[in-house]
Motif scaffolding. Structure first.
Motif, PDB file in Angstrom:
ATOM      1  N   GLY A   5       0.700  -1.358   0.103  1.00 36.50           N
ATOM      2  CA  GLY A   5      -0.092   0.093   0.024  1.00 36.50           C
ATOM      3  C   GLY A   5       0.813   1.448  -0.178  1.00 36.50           C
ATOM      4  O   GLY A   5       0.482   2.042   0.763  1.00 36.50           O
ATOM      5  N   THR A 183       1.716  -6.706  -3.376  1.00 35.61           N
ATOM      6  CA  THR A 183       1.654  -5.616  -2.992  1.00 35.61           C
ATOM      7  C   THR A 183       2.197  -4.456  -3.930  1.00 35.61           C
ATOM      8  O   THR A 183       2.957  -4.797  -4.650  1.00 35.61           O
ATOM      9  CB  THR A 183       2.831  -5.378  -1.595  1.00 35.61           C
ATOM     10  OG1 THR A 183       4.015  -5.787  -2.184  1.00 35.61           O
ATOM     11  CG2 THR A 183       2.208  -6.363  -0.576  1.00 35.61           C
ATOM     12  N   SER A 204      -4.444   1.232   1.360  1.00 33.14           N
ATOM     13  CA  SER A 204      -4.101   1.764   2.788  1.00 33.14           C
ATOM     14  C   SER A 204      -2.608   2.086   2.218  1.00 33.14           C
ATOM     15  O   SER A 204      -2.109   2.090   1.314  1.00 33.14           O
ATOM     16  CB  SER A 204      -4.010   0.858   3.794  1.00 33.14           C
ATOM     17  OG  SER A 204      -3.204  -0.330   3.185  1.00 33.14           O
ATOM     18  N   GLY A 205      -2.079   2.520   3.290  1.00 29.45           N
ATOM     19  CA  GLY A 205      -0.455   2.746   3.319  1.00 29.45           C
ATOM     20  C   GLY A 205      -0.152   4.294   3.096  1.00 29.45           C
ATOM     21  O   GLY A 205      -0.775   5.128   3.310  1.00 29.45           O
ATOM     22  N   HIS A 245      -1.867  -7.605   5.771  1.00 29.44           N
ATOM     23  CA  HIS A 245      -1.683  -6.149   5.001  1.00 29.44           C
ATOM     24  C   HIS A 245      -2.501  -4.857   5.524  1.00 29.44           C
ATOM     25  O   HIS A 245      -1.943  -4.022   5.360  1.00 29.44           O
ATOM     26  CB  HIS A 245      -2.167  -6.494   3.466  1.00 29.44           C
ATOM     27  CG  HIS A 245      -1.190  -7.414   2.727  1.00 29.44           C
ATOM     28  ND1 HIS A 245      -1.018  -8.971   3.355  1.00 29.44           N
ATOM     29  CD2 HIS A 245      -0.463  -7.328   1.629  1.00 29.44           C
ATOM     30  CE1 HIS A 245      -0.290  -9.520   2.387  1.00 29.44           C
ATOM     31  NE2 HIS A 245       0.341  -8.477   1.652  1.00 29.44           N
ATOM     32  N   GLY A 249      -0.565  -1.477   6.426  1.00 27.18           N
ATOM     33  CA  GLY A 249      -0.866  -0.556   5.560  1.00 27.18           C
ATOM     34  C   GLY A 249      -1.480   0.462   6.498  1.00 27.18           C
ATOM     35  O   GLY A 249      -1.204   1.670   6.736  1.00 27.18           O
TER      36      GLY A 249
END
Length: 292
Positions: A5, A183, A204-205, A245, A249
Motif C-alpha cells: 500500500g 503488494t 491503505s499505506g 496487509h 498499511g
C-alpha cells in the motif's frame, strides 16, 4: 522487499468497504494468540522483522540452522521463508523447515525477494511452489517472475503494477492452492478455493513505506503470524492474509500523518503497529472483494 500500500495514504473508512473480511476480529485474535513465527529470512531485515512482529503482537524467532530449523518449524505457529540473501547453510535450513511445516500442518509463507533477476533464488522459490505454501507475498514483478510469465523487476523493486500481475497471481493461487498477495500502490490478495476465485483489494499505506528497508519483508513475517492465529481459531487463510496487509498499511497511514521523512516514519510506523486498535486499523483501510 517492496512495501504494501505504498502508493498513497488512505483516509477511507471501513464503512465504504465492500468485503466480508472482519479485520477487527482477526487483529484481536492475532494479538490474543501472540503467535510464534519462525523466520528464515535475509540478513538485511532480521532486526526490523523481529521489531515488527513484537510491535504488532506476535513473537519472533530467527532459527535457520539446518539442525534446528525442522524442529522449530514443528512447534511454531507459522513459518516465513524469505529468499532475499540466501547462504548455503540457510538454504539447507529452509528445505528442512518447509518439510517439517508440511508434516506438522504449520502454515508457511514464501517471500520470493528479487526472484527473476538471480538464478539461485529463482530456482529455489519456483521449486518450493510444489511444497504447498499457505501464502505467497511479493511485489508485482516478483509474482510475474515466479509464475514464469515474465522477468523480474529492478533488484528488489517492482517494475510492474499490481493489476498487470493479477493474472500471474491467479495462476500461482491455482497451482499452490494457497493465498497469493501482491503488494504495490494498492494491494490485492487472491485465493482459488473450490473452483471459485476471490480477490480482495486493499487501499491503505503511505509512499514512505518504500523508503524504509524491510517493510515488505516484515509483512511476510506478519502474514505468517496472522495465518497461525487464524488457523488456530478456524478462520480462513485468505482473511488472515488480508488482515496482515491491513495492519501494516494502516500503520503506514498513521505514520505518514506525523513524519516528514523516512527516519521518523520508521519509528512512527513501528509505534503505530503497536498502538492502533483493531477498530482503528479497520477504519483506516478500504477493502473491496471482487471476482477477477
Amino acid at each position: 522487499m517492496s512495501a504494501p500500500g505504498s502508493g498513497s495514504s488512505s483516509s477511507s473508512s471501513s464503512s465504504s468497504s465492500s468485503s466480508s473480511v472482519d479485520i477487527v476480529h482477526l487483529v484481536s485474535e492475532m494479538r490474543r494468540a501472540e503467535p510464534l513465527v519462525h523466520c528464515l529470512t535475509n540478513s538485511v531485515v532480521r532486526q526490523i522483522t523481529a521489531d515488527v512482529l513484537l510491535a504488532a503482537g506476535a513473537a519472533p524467532a530467527m532459527v535457520d540452522h539446518p539442525e534446528e530449523a525442522a524442529d522449530f518449524a514443528a512447534v511454531a505457529s507459522g513459518v516465513l521463508v524469505n529468499v532475499g540473501n540466501p547462504t548455503a547453510e540457510q538454504v539447507e535450513g529452509m528445505h528442512a523447515a518447509i518439510g517439517s511445516a508440511r508434516e506438522h500442518g504449520t502454515p508457511w509463507v514464501l517471500d520470493p525477494v528479487a526472484v527473476g533477476g538471480l538464478t539461485l533464488r529463482t530456482g529455489l522459490a519456483t521449486g518450493w511452489l510444489d511444497h504447498v505454501p499457505a501464502a505467497i507475498r511479493a511485489n508485482a514483478s516478483e509474482i510475474v517472475a515466479l509464475a514464469g510469465t515474465g522477468v523480474g523487476g529492478r533488484g528488489v523493486d517492482s517494475t510492474h503494477d499490481v493489476a498487470a500481475a493479477l493474472p500471474s497471481a491467479l495462476m500461482l493461487a491455482e497451482r499452490t492452492g494457497g493465498v497469493v498477495a501482491v503488494t504495490g500502490a494498492q494491494d490485492v490478495v487472491v485465493t482459488n478455493s473450490g473452483g471459485l476465485t476471490v480477490a480482495t483489494w486493499i487501499t491503505s499505506g503511505h509512499p514512505l513505506l518504500q523508503k524504509v528497508i524491510g517493510t515488505g519483508c516484515a509483512l511476510g513475517a506478519l502474514t505468517a503470524a496472522y495465518l497461525g492465529a487464524a488457523r488456530a481459531t478456524g478462520l480462513p487463510d485468505h482473511d488472515a492474509v488480508v488482515a496482515a496487509h491491513a495492519h501494516v498499511g494502516a500503520a503506514g497511514t498513521a505514520a505518514g500523518r506525523v513524519a516528514a521523512g523516512p527516519g521518523l516514519f520508521a519509528v512512527a510506523w513501528l509505534d503505530a503497529l503497536y498502538t492502533l486498535t483493531p477498530g482503528e486499523i479497520a477504519d483506516s483501510v478500504t477493502l473491496l472483494d471482487a471476482t477477477p
